[in-house]
Write an enzyme that holds these catalytic residues in place. Sequence first.
Site, short mmCIF file in Angstrom:
data_model
loop_
_atom_site.label_atom_id
_atom_site.label_comp_id
_atom_site.label_asym_id
_atom_site.label_seq_id
_atom_site.Cartn_x
_atom_site.Cartn_y
_atom_site.Cartn_z
CG HIS A 102 -9.05 2.31 3.64
ND1 HIS A 102 -7.91 1.72 3.15
CD2 HIS A 102 -9.09 3.55 3.10
CE1 HIS A 102 -7.29 2.57 2.35
NE2 HIS A 102 -7.99 3.69 2.30
CG ASP A 128 -7.28 -1.60 3.70
OD1 ASP A 128 -8.49 -1.59 3.40
OD2 ASP A 128 -6.54 -0.60 3.62
CB SER A 147 -7.17 4.61 -0.58
OG SER A 147 -6.46 5.26 0.44
#
Length: 431
Positions: free
Chosen positions: A240, A285, A381
Amino acid sequence: MARGQPRRSEEQWTALQNRTECKTKIKLTRCGKITLGILTAVLAAVLIGLIAYFAACGKDSFYYHVSFKVNNIDYDSKFAKPYSQEYMDLNKRIVSLMNETFHESKLRKQYVKAHTVQVSKAKGKVVIHAVLKFKACYRNNVEKYWESVETTLYQKLKGQTGLLIDSSSFKFSDIAMPIAEDLLNTCCGRRTIIHRGHKVAGGQDAEEGEWPWQASLQQNSVHRCGATLISNYWLITAAHCFIRAANPKDWKVSFGFLLSKPQAPRAVKNIIIHENYSYPAHDNDIAVVRLSSPVLYESNIRRACLPEATQKFPPNSDVVVTGWGTLKSDGDSPNILQKGKVKIIDNKTCNSGKAYGGMITPGMMCAGFLKGRVDACQGDSGGPLVSEDSKGIWFLAGIVSWGDECALPNKPGVYTRVTYYRDWITSKTGL
């Protein structure tokens, strides 16, 4: 006047005493000068000796590469994995042999360390490849020093060491410092800094070199995501991170614990996103990033170990998440890398109605605390969730993926489960 005579005698004595003291002082002064001269000469000699020593044995080092075949150890495929118990046991045996060899020799003051950097195969037997490090002495006669190290080692290996060395396979050469340090630090999951505690949201500043596999992914020079170094060419991160920009030319990578002082900056050659990733869904992901040029391993830049697909990270075990994400929802990003110790939460608990209500799939894992307190946050992230095994080796268990805000009760961080995608990682990187 009669009482004046002793006074004249006293004056005569005082004058005589003064003259005697004066002569004594002169003699002491001369002795002092001689003593001072001797001390000065001694100190000068010591100083010259120290200068000469540090000129001959300075901060620079000599590095050598040695390889030899061992006829009484059969090759095992587990030797190809530096974090396997078999590899570490063999390395320990080789390092002990090297230590014994040079600690008992005239080179004992110059010998620094040895490390097995590879175990290869030849006719079913193991071939040891090791790097040796020595303090740089005999600068004016490098060849003599080289020969001294080689001869000392060769004679030892020919003797009774418990290893049947094939003397015809013995190879010895010098090696450049950057390459040698890269090889000495090539083992995955090792670090030189020992942690003192952990706090990311609810976290704590990391120390320099504490998490040497942590990387920063920067889009147009701005930190966007974390990533984990898994080889000198490859990083692993979250898919992502690239939903708005997947062109490698838009991205740079750097290392170190301060965003303001990036280390080993690299351009990105290729970005490979999992084929089945589809935003805004959270499944698959995961992405791998290939650097335009390899990084050289050093004390502050090392790779994390990739787990095998069968490796287990049990619930309630301690793991550490790191990153430059915000310290709270919609907060500011720190300059210093943050670390936080959390616990793995089993998927059943994480899927409960109070938590994520069935949103956690087999390719995901949860870590944190049901009471909140410590969690990954925006900007973390793609970064690592690592687990330390009983031998002090750190494995990449998860990749920071998603969560409901940061550090909320019953909303722990959700991570991409690395073991679930182990075969995919191999198919893209060969690792």
